[in-house]
Design a protein around this motif. Sequence first.
Motif, mmCIF file in Angstrom:
data_model
loop_
_atom_site.group_PDB
_atom_site.id
_atom_site.type_symbol
_atom_site.label_atom_id
_atom_site.label_comp_id
_atom_site.label_asym_id
_atom_site.label_seq_id
_atom_site.Cartn_x
_atom_site.Cartn_y
_atom_site.Cartn_z
ATOM 1 N N THR A 319 -76.519 -60.034 24.305
ATOM 2 C CA THR A 319 -77.593 -58.668 24.224
ATOM 3 C C THR A 319 -78.988 -59.322 24.628
ATOM 4 O O THR A 319 -79.830 -58.833 25.422
ATOM 5 N N ASP A 322 -79.631 -60.448 27.952
ATOM 6 C CA ASP A 322 -79.811 -59.363 28.999
ATOM 7 C C ASP A 322 -81.163 -58.698 28.654
ATOM 8 O O ASP A 322 -81.902 -58.187 29.796
ATOM 9 N N ASP A 344 -76.726 -50.703 30.922
ATOM 10 C CA ASP A 344 -75.475 -51.389 30.349
ATOM 11 C C ASP A 344 -75.960 -51.957 29.090
ATOM 12 O O ASP A 344 -75.129 -52.262 28.200
ATOM 13 N N LEU A 345 -77.148 -51.704 28.466
ATOM 14 C CA LEU A 345 -77.757 -52.709 27.345
ATOM 15 C C LEU A 345 -77.444 -51.867 25.964
ATOM 16 O O LEU A 345 -77.762 -50.562 26.110
ATOM 17 N N ASN A 346 -76.831 -52.314 24.905
ATOM 18 C CA ASN A 346 -76.522 -51.771 23.855
ATOM 19 C C ASN A 346 -77.700 -52.340 22.807
ATOM 20 O O ASN A 346 -77.305 -53.309 22.035
ATOM 21 N N ILE A 347 -78.830 -51.599 22.556
ATOM 22 C CA ILE A 347 -79.848 -52.178 21.904
ATOM 23 C C ILE A 347 -79.467 -52.214 20.308
ATOM 24 O O ILE A 347 -79.883 -53.046 19.633
ATOM 25 N N ASP A 348 -78.628 -50.995 19.836
ATOM 26 C CA ASP A 348 -78.277 -51.362 18.666
ATOM 27 C C ASP A 348 -77.488 -52.287 17.996
ATOM 28 O O ASP A 348 -77.579 -52.704 16.787
ATOM 29 N N LEU A 349 -77.159 -53.297 18.949
ATOM 30 C CA LEU A 349 -76.416 -54.515 18.542
ATOM 31 C C LEU A 349 -77.329 -55.576 18.214
ATOM 32 O O LEU A 349 -76.960 -56.393 17.608
ATOM 33 N N ARG A 356 -85.273 -54.970 18.402
ATOM 34 C CA ARG A 356 -84.835 -53.846 19.111
ATOM 35 C C ARG A 356 -86.300 -53.202 19.827
ATOM 36 O O ARG A 356 -86.021 -52.648 20.889
ATOM 37 N N TRP A 360 -86.844 -52.354 23.733
ATOM 38 C CA TRP A 360 -87.385 -51.084 24.352
ATOM 39 C C TRP A 360 -88.626 -51.148 25.097
ATOM 40 O O TRP A 360 -89.218 -50.485 25.892
ATOM 41 N N HIS A 382 -88.778 -44.938 21.609
ATOM 42 C CA HIS A 382 -87.881 -45.663 21.143
ATOM 43 C C HIS A 382 -88.450 -46.784 20.261
ATOM 44 O O HIS A 382 -87.925 -47.259 19.227
#
Length: 426
Positions: A319, A322, A344-349, A356, A360, A382
Amino acid sequence: MDHTDDVGALIRSARSAQRITQEQLGQQVGYSASAISRIEANKMRLDPHVAPLMARALRLPLQWLSGSTVPQVANIATVATGRMPDEEDAVRRRDLLTGAAAAGAMAIVGTGPAAALPAADLEDVLFKLPSAEPTPLPELVARTTAARRAFTAARYSDLGRILPGLLATAEATRNASDGPDRRQASAVLARAYVLAAEHASKQHSDAAWVAADRALTAARSSGMPVPVGEAARVLAITMRRSGNWSSAVHLLAREASELDTANPRTGAVRTTLQLTAAYSAAAGQDRTTALALLDAADDDVKHHPDVPDGLFTVEATHTQVDVYRIGVLNTLGTPDEGVKTAADLNIDLMPTAERRARAWTDIARMWHALGDSQQTFTALRHVEQEAPQEVRRPSLRALTSHLLYGPTRVQGLREFAARTGALAGA
């Protein structure tokens, strides 16, 4: 004449034509007055993501600031003012400057919730630490860990209050120690100076140079690879922001080559150095090197997963790679190539609010470069949700102001700008 020989004079002349100070210009684009001074003296390169804000503030064509034809300085006043300003233009420019100036004062002097240690005060602290007594190492580690938590939670006002006493106590403890304790105290001191450098970098303050240099000196005294790697990273960031991107890449490559790749902890440090080097290469428009370093970091992550640590910041995940890829592509001037990665990015990870929020931020800059005001604003919201103090940083206030005074009306933007300090008095 080479483009880089003219840009400083171009900016200085356009600023003078607009009758604004270096401080006022800096507040519009997210730089300190000293950074504007260095840019005008051609001692610091303009960050690519700041160039559009600078062009708008000075009423100049963007290509003049980003590598294309630079006109004769004598012609700048005509272009910068465009025509004799009518009453509407004068009011609009005055509102923009007043809002930016008041927003800057609110964040720097400390009248709002985002108050932090002012850049000038941090410089004073670094050159004349307050008096302090040594403390037991476990207590010093606990205090430094708490300071790091304030940073990763984006509580910059808390960090600003902690730093002076922490730096003074860490110096006193290191100086009073010997043997293994001195090496451990040096490592903790390095961590404290890294935090000071990161805090200064958030404000685009030259104090980052001093703090980063001291961090690396203390880290080398510790003999520990993780502190050395992290200190080298923040020093390289200060180099890059001053336009010395090639020196930054060289420093990071050298430090990375000296790490034991078989050790998971040092392997993760190596990955973070590669990521910073990739961004530094992108700042120099070296696309081949930047993308190769990103790919190497992505490959390393497969073999060296991130190892959490309470004191040192080492994040080596897919992550994180990315997120850096989006930032690198923005800096290379090809933000469209980062759209799929962002989707495709899961920023919550990502493990901390600061990380985070930074992710954003890169997405906001990507959409801004692509001309999508609504998506830019969504990303900025965000950022605010993750870290309210992060969105009040000068560079993000400048981005918000640019959206506000742009051609597209975005619902809720004006209220957001007033709330985050990008628009005063609204």
